[in-house]
Scaffold this motif. Sequence first.
Motif, PDB file in Angstrom:
ATOM      1  N   UNK A 224       0.832  -1.103  -0.120  1.00 42.84           N
ATOM      2  CA  UNK A 224       0.126   0.062  -0.040  1.00 42.84           C
ATOM      3  C   UNK A 224       0.758   1.457  -0.059  1.00 42.84           C
ATOM      4  N   UNK A 225       2.106   1.325   0.586  1.00 48.47           N
ATOM      5  CA  UNK A 225       2.892   2.509   0.738  1.00 48.47           C
ATOM      6  C   UNK A 225       3.650   2.629  -0.618  1.00 48.47           C
ATOM      7  N   UNK A 226       3.973   1.498  -1.072  1.00 50.25           N
ATOM      8  CA  UNK A 226       4.662   1.377  -2.328  1.00 50.25           C
ATOM      9  C   UNK A 226       3.646   2.230  -3.533  1.00 50.25           C
ATOM     10  N   UNK A 227       2.436   1.652  -3.624  1.00 48.86           N
ATOM     11  CA  UNK A 227       1.498   2.123  -4.515  1.00 48.86           C
ATOM     12  C   UNK A 227       1.342   3.847  -4.340  1.00 48.86           C
ATOM     13  N   UNK A 228       1.260   4.116  -2.772  1.00 50.15           N
ATOM     14  CA  UNK A 228       1.110   5.668  -2.428  1.00 50.15           C
ATOM     15  C   UNK A 228       2.138   6.489  -3.221  1.00 50.15           C
ATOM     16  N   UNK A 229       3.427   5.852  -2.971  1.00 50.25           N
ATOM     17  CA  UNK A 229       4.635   6.342  -3.545  1.00 50.25           C
ATOM     18  C   UNK A 229       4.392   6.486  -5.102  1.00 50.25           C
ATOM     19  N   UNK A 230       3.987   5.548  -5.707  1.00 48.54           N
ATOM     20  CA  UNK A 230       3.945   5.418  -7.209  1.00 48.54           C
ATOM     21  C   UNK A 230       2.833   6.691  -7.901  1.00 48.54           C
ATOM     22  N   UNK A 231       2.107   6.970  -7.085  1.00 40.61           N
ATOM     23  CA  UNK A 231       1.000   8.164  -7.312  1.00 40.61           C
ATOM     24  C   UNK A 231       1.364   9.289  -6.912  1.00 40.61           C
ATOM     25  N   UNK A 232       2.467   9.523  -6.115  1.00 41.62           N
ATOM     26  CA  UNK A 232       2.587  10.807  -5.527  1.00 41.62           C
ATOM     27  C   UNK A 232       2.192  11.294  -4.307  1.00 41.62           C
ATOM     28  N   UNK A 233       1.133  10.383  -3.926  1.00 43.43           N
ATOM     29  CA  UNK A 233       0.211  10.829  -2.792  1.00 43.43           C
ATOM     30  C   UNK A 233       1.387  10.583  -1.439  1.00 43.43           C
ATOM     31  N   UNK A 234       1.010  11.505  -0.654  1.00 40.59           N
ATOM     32  CA  UNK A 234       1.586  11.135   0.862  1.00 40.59           C
ATOM     33  C   UNK A 234       1.347   9.881   1.219  1.00 40.59           C
ATOM     34  N   UNK A 235       2.259   9.152   1.868  1.00 44.00           N
ATOM     35  CA  UNK A 235       2.078   7.824   2.510  1.00 44.00           C
ATOM     36  C   UNK A 235       1.533   7.942   3.812  1.00 44.00           C
ATOM     37  N   UNK A 236       0.104   7.405   4.187  1.00 40.40           N
ATOM     38  CA  UNK A 236      -0.344   7.458   5.351  1.00 40.40           C
ATOM     39  C   UNK A 236      -1.455   6.306   5.241  1.00 40.40           C
ATOM     40  N   UNK A 237      -0.938   4.973   5.821  1.00 41.53           N
ATOM     41  CA  UNK A 237      -1.703   3.732   5.865  1.00 41.53           C
ATOM     42  C   UNK A 237      -2.470   3.621   7.041  1.00 41.53           C
ATOM     43  N   UNK A 238      -2.220   4.437   7.951  1.00 45.41           N
ATOM     44  CA  UNK A 238      -2.941   4.298   9.301  1.00 45.41           C
ATOM     45  C   UNK A 238      -2.376   2.939   9.905  1.00 45.41           C
ATOM     46  N   UNK A 239      -1.636   2.437   9.735  1.00 42.20           N
ATOM     47  CA  UNK A 239      -0.916   1.381  10.428  1.00 42.20           C
ATOM     48  C   UNK A 239       0.501   1.419  10.679  1.00 42.20           C
TER      49      UNK A 239
END
Length: 177
Positions: free
Chosen positions: A162-177
Motif C-alpha cells: 500500500x505504501x509503494x502504491x502511494x509513492x507511485x501515485x505521488x500521494x503522501x504515505x499514510x496507511x494508518x497502520x
Amino acid sequence: METINLTVQRPRLTSGDKKKLMEIFLDALKEMHWTEQTHIEMLPKLAKGAASLELTATFDLHTAQSEEHLAKLVTIFHYLDLQPESATCMAMKELMNKAVAILHNTDPQTLSRDLSLIMAARNVEVFEAAAYHALSGMAAAIGLYEVSDILLSIYRQENETAQILSRLSGWPVNTGG
C-alpha cells in the motif's frame, strides 16, 4: 494539556467466547484464502494493463507475494488440522471488480489509467492489511501465537505494498497502520 489514558482493559475470554472467536476467525481466514486466490488471478491483468514499468513491476512483485500469502494460509489451515477452504469475501470482490473494470473504462497507456489502477489496488491492499492485522490479533487472543506471527508477517507485506502504491501515485504515505 490533558493526558488521555490509552490502556485497554479487555474482558476475560470465556470458553464460549473463545469458541465464537474461533468461528469468526475461521470465517475470515476462508475469506482471505479466497482473496489471495483471486488476487493471484487479478494482479497479472493489472500488470499487463499498466503503462508505467514501476507499476507493472509492483503488480508482478505483489503477485509473487500473494502466492506466498496463499501458501502461508494453507499452512495455517493445516496447523489447525483443517483442509484449506475459501469463502467469497463480498467486500473484497467488489473492490477487485472495480480494479479490473478500470482496464475496460480507461484508455491504455495513460496516466489516468495508471492512477486509477493505483487507487483501486491501494484500496484492496489497505483492506487486506486491515484484515490480516485483525486476524493476527484474534489468533493471539485465542492463543494461536505462531499463527498470529504468520498473519502479522502478511499484514506487514500488504501494508508495505500500500505504501509503494502511494509513492507511485505521488500521494503522501499514510496507511494508518
